[in-house]
Motif scaffolding. Structure first.
Motif, short mmCIF file in Angstrom:
data_model
loop_
_atom_site.label_atom_id
_atom_site.label_comp_id
_atom_site.label_asym_id
_atom_site.label_seq_id
_atom_site.Cartn_x
_atom_site.Cartn_y
_atom_site.Cartn_z
N THR A 342 0.82 -1.21 0.00
CA THR A 342 0.00 0.00 0.00
C THR A 342 0.85 1.26 0.00
N GLU A 343 1.81 1.33 0.91
CA GLU A 343 2.63 2.53 1.01
C GLU A 343 3.53 2.69 -0.21
N VAL A 344 4.07 1.57 -0.67
CA VAL A 344 4.93 1.62 -1.86
C VAL A 344 4.14 2.10 -3.07
N LYS A 347 3.73 5.89 -3.13
CA LYS A 347 4.97 6.59 -3.46
C LYS A 347 5.30 6.47 -4.94
N ILE A 348 5.14 5.24 -5.49
CA ILE A 348 5.49 5.04 -6.90
C ILE A 348 4.52 5.77 -7.81
N ARG A 349 3.25 5.87 -7.41
CA ARG A 349 2.26 6.55 -8.25
C ARG A 349 2.54 8.04 -8.38
N LYS A 350 3.31 8.59 -7.47
CA LYS A 350 3.70 9.98 -7.61
C LYS A 350 4.67 10.17 -8.76
N GLN A 353 2.32 7.36 -13.05
CA GLN A 353 0.87 7.43 -12.94
C GLN A 353 0.25 6.10 -13.39
N GLY A 354 -0.72 5.62 -12.60
CA GLY A 354 -1.42 4.39 -12.96
C GLY A 354 -0.71 3.12 -12.55
N TYR A 355 0.39 3.23 -11.79
CA TYR A 355 1.13 2.05 -11.35
C TYR A 355 0.22 1.12 -10.54
N MET A 356 0.26 -0.20 -10.86
CA MET A 356 -0.54 -1.18 -10.16
C MET A 356 0.37 -2.23 -9.54
N PRO A 357 0.48 -2.27 -8.22
CA PRO A 357 1.29 -3.31 -7.58
C PRO A 357 0.59 -4.66 -7.68
N MET A 358 1.35 -5.71 -7.91
CA MET A 358 0.77 -7.03 -8.06
C MET A 358 1.65 -8.05 -7.36
N GLY A 359 1.07 -9.20 -7.09
CA GLY A 359 1.84 -10.32 -6.56
C GLY A 359 1.70 -10.56 -5.09
N ARG A 465 -5.58 -11.87 2.84
CA ARG A 465 -5.11 -10.70 3.57
C ARG A 465 -3.59 -10.61 3.47
N ALA A 466 -3.10 -9.51 2.93
CA ALA A 466 -1.66 -9.28 2.87
C ALA A 466 -1.22 -8.56 4.13
N VAL A 467 -0.03 -8.85 4.60
CA VAL A 467 0.49 -8.23 5.81
C VAL A 467 1.66 -7.35 5.46
N LYS A 468 1.87 -6.34 6.29
CA LYS A 468 3.02 -5.47 6.07
C LYS A 468 4.29 -6.19 6.47
#
Length: 476
Positions: A342-344, A347-350, A353-359, A465-468
């Motif tokens: 979530t936090e990453v 930051k990357i979307r700044k 634009q439109g970055y989608m984290p996956m995996g 559920r993903a964990v930090k």
């Protein structure tokens, strides 16, 4: 072997010594035409019109090379040339092949036939053709420098031999082999028994297993790759571009394939057991066979297996190496299962634009999303069925067994209509009722878009559920 070459030499002016070179306008007047084919779709089988009867083969995403009869010889003409091959809808590759395609057309003949094969070279370098598995004179074996001179660019050479046995064979170069086969130069060669009743089947499918390493957005394979290929294909096609194998219920079916990749492939078919009936060495003896559902095919081998199509349905057939049922494989991709991005993401979307984290929950979401890709690139997992994304790519297709198909009907019949109560369902109570299957969607040929899929109301999404990640050394 007694072969009368005098009349052929007189007509064409050839000097035959092993493999012979054709040169001069007068000589080419006697060379058969070289038909070409650019469509990536399966072409109708080429039925025999004279001579010994046989049931012709069907080449997945390919075709059979026509021939002419002259002075007792079956004459074929292959042209080695650069080609453009559609790997699957959305991606094309610049390859080398024969007669407009990679692989080249299937050569089909009968045991005992005298064949004369003209090979013209339109490549930028010399080549030859080896007739893999054939028993023939040494000078016709096609090993450049050892058994014949190379076929220079712009030249045509002739191969002549008698087909000593029936079976499952292929052809490929033995000249700059690493480059030329990596670029797609290969083809199937089927020899039918002279006894029409021997080993006869109702439907006979053929294809070659090959692989490419093509960077995202590019068109030409990297020929120096040894193991880390990113496109695993059947007849230079990747799922969902591979033709379906359409079969009538109760047909006797044969599936033949050869392996010209750099690794073995365990080919697995769902819904049936089968027996290996043929290799590139010949027909297997009945007493040596046993039931299988997966057959391994090593590098340079060919296999054929037979089964009776008694079970209707849409049955998967694929390589059982999981990476071989994906496209555009990235071998250095890190594993993020269980990682909260979530936090990453913020930051990357700044920056992007439109970055989608996956995996974070696995890779299945890649099969559901229509993400933007570089031009001329396939997604890793692609193709949809009537229940949603199939999550396969590469070496995967479907054997579609249906009742009531005509003998020569190979058209895609669409998705299977499941009888009431025969679809797996979610348990939701003490006495679950099997849900109705969705109405069959249109055939997948060419690949479905996500919007084409008929949703299954019985399938409920599962949320993981993903964990930090924990801080500290060694955690990323």
């Amino acid at each position: 072997m007694s072969i009368n070459r005098r009349s052929f030499m007189a007509a064409s002016g050839l000097a035959l010594a092993g493999v012979s070179q054709v040169s001069g306008r007068a000589a080419f007047a006697n060379v058969p035409e070289a038909p070409t084919q650019k469509s990536p779709l399966m072409q109708p089988p080429l039925k025999p019109t004279s001579g010994v009867d046989y049931n012709p083969v069907v080449t997945l995403n390919g075709w059979t090379l026509p021939w002419r009869m002259k002075d007792g010889w079956k004459e074929f003409h292959l042209v080695a040339e650069p080609v453009i091959r559609e790997i699957a809808p959305g991606m094309k590759a610049h390859l080398w092949g024969y007669n407009g395609q990679s692989p080249g057309p299937t050569i089909e003949a009968v045991e005992g036939d005298k064949v004369r094969i003209f090979v013209s070279n339109r490549l930028p370098e010399h080549t030859t053709i080896h007739w893999h598995g054939q028993i023939l004179p040494c000078g016709m074996d096609g090993v450049g420098g050892l058994t014949q001179p190379q076929i220079k660019p712009g030249k045509t050479m002739v191969y002549e031999f008698v087909l000593q046995k029936s079976g499952t064979f292929m052809y490929h170069p033995h000249a700059d082999e690493m480059v030329q086969m990596a670029m797609g130069m290969m083809g199937f060669f089927v020899v039918h028994p002279k006894d029409p009743a021997f080993m006869r089947v109702d439907r006979d499918f053929v294809f070659l297993l090959n692989a490419f390493d093509i960077d995202a957005g590019s068109y030409v394979p990297k020929v120096n790759t040894m193991l880390e290929f990113n496109l695993w294909t059947w007849n230079s096609r990747a799922f969902p571009g591979i033709d379906h194998l359409v079969v009538a219920k109760d047909d006797r079916v044969r599936i033949r394939f050869g392996n010209l990749t750099m690794t073995n492939h365990p080919i697995h078919m769902h819904g049936y057991d089968f027996e290996v009936s043929c290799t590139d060495g010949g027909w297997t003896r009945p007493e040596s066979r046993w039931p299988e559902v997966t057959v391994d095919c090593a590098v340079g081998q060919m296999r054929a297996f037979d089964f009776k199509a008694t079970n209707p349905g849409d049955w998967a057939i694929h390589c059982h190496k999981s990476h071989h049922t994906m496209n555009a494989m990235g071998h250095d991709v890190k594993t993020y299962i269980g990682v909260d991005k979530t936090e990453v993401k913020q930051k990357i979307r700044k920056v992007v634009q439109g970055y989608m984290p996956m995996g974070s929950t696995g890779m299945a979401e890649m099969g559901e999303m229509e993400m933007p890709l570089p031009e001329n690139t396939l997604p890793m997992m692609t193709g949809f069925g009537q229940f949603g994304p199939i999550e396969m790519g590469g070496m995967f297709s479907v054997v579609k067994v249906r009742e009531g198909l005509a003998r020569d009907d190979y058209k895609d019949p669409g998705w299977y209509t499941f009888p009431q109560g025969t679809v797996a369902f979610e348990y939701d109570g003490d006495k679950p009722a099997a849900p109705q299957p969705p109405a069959p969607a249109a055939p997948m040929h060419g690949g479905h878009k996500k919007s084409d899929v008929v949703p299954n109301p019985a399938v409920k999404p599962v949320t993981l559920r993903a964990v930090k990640p924990r801080g500290g050394h060694g955690h990323h």
